[in-house]
Write an enzyme that holds these catalytic residues in place. Structure first.
Site, PDB file in Angstrom:
ATOM      1  CB  THR A  14      35.448  23.629  32.799  1.00  0.00           C
ATOM      2  OG1 THR A  14      34.881  23.673  31.493  1.00  0.00           O
ATOM      3  CG2 THR A  14      36.729  22.846  32.775  1.00  0.00           C
ATOM      4  CB  VAL A  15      34.949  26.788  36.768  1.00  0.00           C
ATOM      5  CG1 VAL A  15      35.322  27.333  38.128  1.00  0.00           C
ATOM      6  CG2 VAL A  15      35.878  27.355  35.694  1.00  0.00           C
ATOM      7  CB  THR A  17      32.659  19.551  37.194  1.00  0.00           C
ATOM      8  OG1 THR A  17      33.382  20.132  36.118  1.00  0.00           O
ATOM      9  CG2 THR A  17      31.211  19.427  36.771  1.00  0.00           C
ATOM     10  CB  ALA A  34      38.926  25.189  56.028  1.00  0.00           C
ATOM     11  CE  LYS A 107      37.325  35.424  33.200  1.00  0.00           C
ATOM     12  NZ  LYS A 107      37.838  34.131  33.663  1.00  0.00           N
ATOM     13  CD  GLU A 131      43.434  35.059  44.622  1.00  0.00           C
ATOM     14  OE1 GLU A 131      43.631  35.559  45.727  1.00  0.00           O
ATOM     15  OE2 GLU A 131      43.987  35.488  43.581  1.00  0.00           O
ATOM     16  CB  VAL A 134      42.443  38.463  38.339  1.00  0.00           C
ATOM     17  CG1 VAL A 134      43.657  39.003  37.599  1.00  0.00           C
ATOM     18  CG2 VAL A 134      41.316  39.490  38.310  1.00  0.00           C
ATOM     19  CD  GLU A 192      35.615  29.769  24.976  1.00  0.00           C
ATOM     20  OE1 GLU A 192      34.565  29.225  24.565  1.00  0.00           O
ATOM     21  OE2 GLU A 192      36.132  29.513  26.077  1.00  0.00           O
ATOM     22  CE  LYS A 207      41.014  36.744  33.034  1.00  0.00           C
ATOM     23  NZ  LYS A 207      41.737  35.879  32.068  1.00  0.00           N
TER      24      LYS A 207
END
Lengths: 430, 430
Positions: A14-15, A17, A34, A107, A131, A134, A192, A207
Site C-alpha cells: 500500500t505505502v 504504490t 524540491a 518504526k 517522517e 510516526v 489486521e 513510535k
C-alpha cells in the site's frame, strides 16, 4: 533546475504504490518545492506479476532489495518493506554502507535497531529520514527535531495507533465490548487479521520510543518502554470514565523526570477538557510540551497509503533540497545519556474498578488493603444496590506510587468478595 | 563543532528579550540541535537605558538597526521591531542587500512587502525565515512548506488571532457582549490599548495572506484578502450558534477553487464536530487539507514572548544547520500565477439574524425578498412571541452566492419592521 533525484523504492504494498502514485500525480508541485524533479527509477518487491493498479514499465526491477541499494543510478533508497529485521534491515544497512540516503517508514526497524543505524548513518555522513515512521502524514518528526528545536521538552504524549483509537471510539459510541468491535474493525480493514501488534500496544511503543529519542535528544531505547494494550478495557470502564469526566485513550507518554526519562504506553483516563481526549476514530495526535513554546498539538491521519506517502515524499523533498538533520536531532557527541526510569517508579492517580459481591463489609476490606499500602482515595462510586449479587465498585486514588498500587491490587484481587480480575487504568491529568 | 553563529537582534521588546533569554537558557540544547553555538553579539533598540530585566553587557549596541545589519561580525539579523514599514523594512532590506540571512517575526512586513523581499532574497541567494510571523510557536510555516510539501493543498483554515479567539470564548462562556469583554481583555493584557489591528481582523489577514502564499505556492497577495472583524458579533448570535450546533470563530480561510484562490477573514459559524471549533481562549490553530495527507491540524499558543522566541530560534537552528527553503516554498520560476477570487464570487451558507417587530406579515415580507434574490432557506428560528415588540428571528440559508445575499440583505434591512442592522455570519462546514 538540476538533474532529477533518482529514487529506488523497496516494497510495493500500500505505502510503496502510494509513494509512486504521489510522485507521479503531484510531480509538478513536488518539483517546484524540491527545486528539481523526483523520479522513481527502480523498484523491488517479492512478486513481479501481481497487479498493483499502477504501471511499473520503464522501472528497473530487483527481486532482492539489497541489489536495489547497489544500483549506481539510484540516488536515494525508500524502504517501505516493514519489519524490524530481515530484508528491510539488510537493505537499510546496505544503502547506508553504500553512502546512499535512506527514507523509511519502518518504526519497528528504527525502534529496535535505530541506535546502530543512526551510528552508521553518522559515520558515513548519510541522511536517514523517517517522517513516515510516526503518526503517518502528521509532520511530527520535523516538528520535534526542527520546529521546536530551541525548547527543552518536558513531555510528549500521543495517540499513536489508529486501530486502537478507532476501537476505543466505537466501544464508547455504541457501548460495545472490545472483541466485538475488533471483529468489526477487521472486517472493515481497520485492524489486521493478527491484531496483536496494534491492540497489545507494540506499534504505539515503537513510535513512542522514536518520539522520546527525538524529544529528549538521546538514542532510541525501545526495551525501556513499558507497554500495555487495550484488550482489558471494557465497556463498563468506558461508561464510568464518561461519568467521571474522562475519556479512555491508549496513550504513549514520554516524560522527563528528575530521575530520567519515563516512557510508557497504556490505556489512560484523560479529562474531557484535554484536547487529545477529543481525537477520535482513526486519527492520531501528538502533544509536545516545551519550556518556551508551551503545549503544541498536531493531529491528523496516522496511517494509510496517502498520509504515509505524504510523509515519505516530504523526506524526499528535504533530501532533494539538501536539508539535513541528524537522526536523533543532534550528533552522537551531543546526545543526552539520561537514564530510563522503570515503570515501578511511576507516580500518578489510578482508577480501580472491582466486581464485588454486594454485602456488608466488602468495601471496608478493600479500603483497609489500600490504607495498609498507603494508597489514599479521592472518590468512590457505586450505583444502586443488589444485595448478594455482583456489582461494580469504582475507586479513584490520589497520586500513588505504581509499586504500592500494584501490591495493593494483588491483595484486593485475592479477596473472596472480589469476583473478577480488577480493572486498573491510570489517570493522566495533562 | 564549527564557530558560533553570531546573531544581531533588532528590537528588544517582549519578543526580542524572549529570544535573548531562550538562546541563553537553552544554549546547550540549541547548540546540540544546531550543531554549533548560537550567540547574540549585537542588539539594536530605541532606548538604551530601559531596564528589560536581562543583561545586555558585552553586546554591541546600535541605535540605528540598519547599522546592525552592516556589522561585519553579525552573521544573521533577527528583526523583531514590527510594523510593515519604517525601520523594520529598512533593516530587512539592508540585511538582504548585505547578503545576511534574516529571521523575522513581522507578519505585517511580509504580508505587505513580502513579494519584493522574497525577490530580493532570491536574487542575493540569502535565506529570509519567518516561522514566528504566523501562529507563534506552532511550526506551521515549516509544516506547509516542508512537512506537507508533496501535497496539492486545497484549503488552509486558521484561528490566527489569539485576542479575538479569547474575546469570543469569554463572550460565549459568560454570555457577555463584545465591548465589555474587550475592556476586560485590555486590562488583562490580552488586547492592546488600540485593539483595531486585532479585532478588525487585520492581523489575522496578514497571517492568512502568508499561509495562502505558502499553501498554494504563489507570491503573497494581502490586498486580495477579504477582511471582516469581530466587533459586530453579539452575545445573542453566539447563543443562537450554540443552539444550532455551531461555535462562532474568527477564521482565516484560503481555498483553491476552479476560478483561483479565495482568501478571507471573517467570523464563521463552525460545526461543534469540527476540531477547530474546540480551540478556545488565546490558542491558535491551523488546519491544512492536502490531497494525499487529508486533514492535518496544528494547535498551540499563537503569541507571547516564549512561543514567538521558540519560532525565531527554530529558524536560527535551521540557518545554523544550513537548511534552506525558498520564501514561498518554491523558487520564483516555479510559483503559481493563480488569480485571486473576489469575495463577491464566494458561495456558501449564511446565518442571518434580524430584530423584527413581532406582527403578522413580517416573515412573509422577509422571505419574499430572499425568494426574489434566489436565496433558499434551510431553516428559521424564532423563540416565543411578544406581539408588537422586538424579537430576534434567525434564518439559515442553503448555499448562496455572496452577491445575491448582500443585495437581499440590503433590501431586508430597509424593511420597516426590521429594527436594527441585520447580523450576517457565514457558515463553514469544513
Amino acid at each position: 533546475m538540476t538533474r532529477p533525484l533518482s529514487v529506488g523504492i523497496a516494497g510495493l504494498g500500500t505505502v510503496g504504490t502510494g509513494v509512486l502514485t504521489m510522485l507521479r500525480e503531484n510531480a509538478d508541485v513536488i518539483a517546484a518545492r524540491a527545486g528539481r524533479s523526483i523520479a522513481v527509477t527502480a523498484v523491488s518487491a517479492r512478486d513481479r506479476t501481481r497487479d498493483r493498479g499502477i504501471s511499473l514499465s520503464g522501472l528497473r526491477w530487483y527481486d532482492d532489495p539489497v541489489e536495489l541499494a547497489a544500483d549506481p543510478a539510484v540516488d536515494v533508497v525508500v524502504e517501505v518493506i516493514g519489519g524490524s529485521d530481515g530484508p528491510a534491515r539488510a537493505l537499510v544497512e546496505a544503502a547506508l554502507a553504500a553512502k546512499k540516503p535512506v527514507v523509511t517508514a519502518n518504526k519497528a526497524l528504527l525502534a529496535v535497531h535505530g541506535a546502530e543505524l543512526a551510528a552508521m548513518a553518522e559515520q558515513t555522513g548519510v541522511p536517514l529520514a523517517f517522517e513516515a515512521a510516526v503518526a503517518g502524514g502528521i509532520p511530527v518528526i520535523k516538528a520535534l527535531r526542527e520546529g521546536l528545536a530551541g525548547n527543552r521538552l518536558s513531555r510528549v504524549t500521543g495517540i499513536l495507533n489508529g486501530t486502537c483509537n478507532y476501537i476505543l471510539t466505537v466501544m464508547r459510541e455504541r457501548g460495545r465490548e472490545f472483541t466485538e468491535v475488533l471483529h468489526e474493525a477487521q472486517k472493515l480493514g481497520y485492524a489486521e487479521a493478527d491484531p496483536s501488534f496494534d491492540v497489545d500496544g507494540i506499534d504505539a511503543a515503537h513510535k513512542l520510543a522514536i518520539l522520546a529519542a527525538l524529544a529528549f535528544g538521546r538514542p532510541v531505547a525501545f526495551d525501556a518502554v513499558y507497554v500495555e494494550g487495550i484488550r482489558q478495557v471494557s465497556a463498563v470502564d468506558i461508561a464510568f470514565a464518561g461519568e467521571l469526566g474522562y475519556r479512555i485513550k491508549l496513550l504513549g507518554i514520554a516524560r522527563r523526570t528528575d530521575a530520567g526519562i519515563e516512557a510508557r504506553v497504556h490505556p489512560c483516563m484523560v479529562p474531557l477538557s484535554a484536547p487529545i481526549a477529543r481525537v477520535d476514530g482513526v486519527f492520531n495526535a501528538v502533544v509536545a510540551e516545551g519550556d518556551f513554546v508551551g503545549r503544541v498539538m498536531l493531529e491528523g491521519r496516522g496511517a494509510g497509503a496517502g498520509p504515509t506517502a505524504s510523509a515519505v515524499v516530504a523526506d524526499l523533498v528535504d533530501l532533494a533540497r539538501g536539508r539535513f538533520t541528524p537522526v536523533w536531532g543532534a550528533g552522537s557527541g551531543a546526545l543526552s545519556d539520561a537514564p530510563s526510569v522503570p515503570m515501578a517508579a511511576h507516580v500518578g492517580a489510578y482508577y480501580l474498578r472491582l466486581m464485588v459481591v454486594d454485602r456488608p463489609g466488602v468495601i471496608a476490606d478493600v479500603t483497609a488493603v489500600l490504607r495498609d499500602a498507603g494508597v489514599s482515595l479521592e472518590s468512590m462510586l457505586q450505583h444502586g444496590r443488589s444485595p448478594g449479587e455482583a456489582v461494580p465498585v469504582v475507586l479513584v486514588t490520589h497520586e500513588t506510587g505504581e509499586a504500592a498500587m500494584r501490591s495493593a491490587l494483588a491483595r484486593i484481587a485475592a479477596l473472596d468478595a472480589v469476583l473478577e480480575e480488577p480493572a486498573l487504568i491510570r489517570i493522566e491529568t495533562a
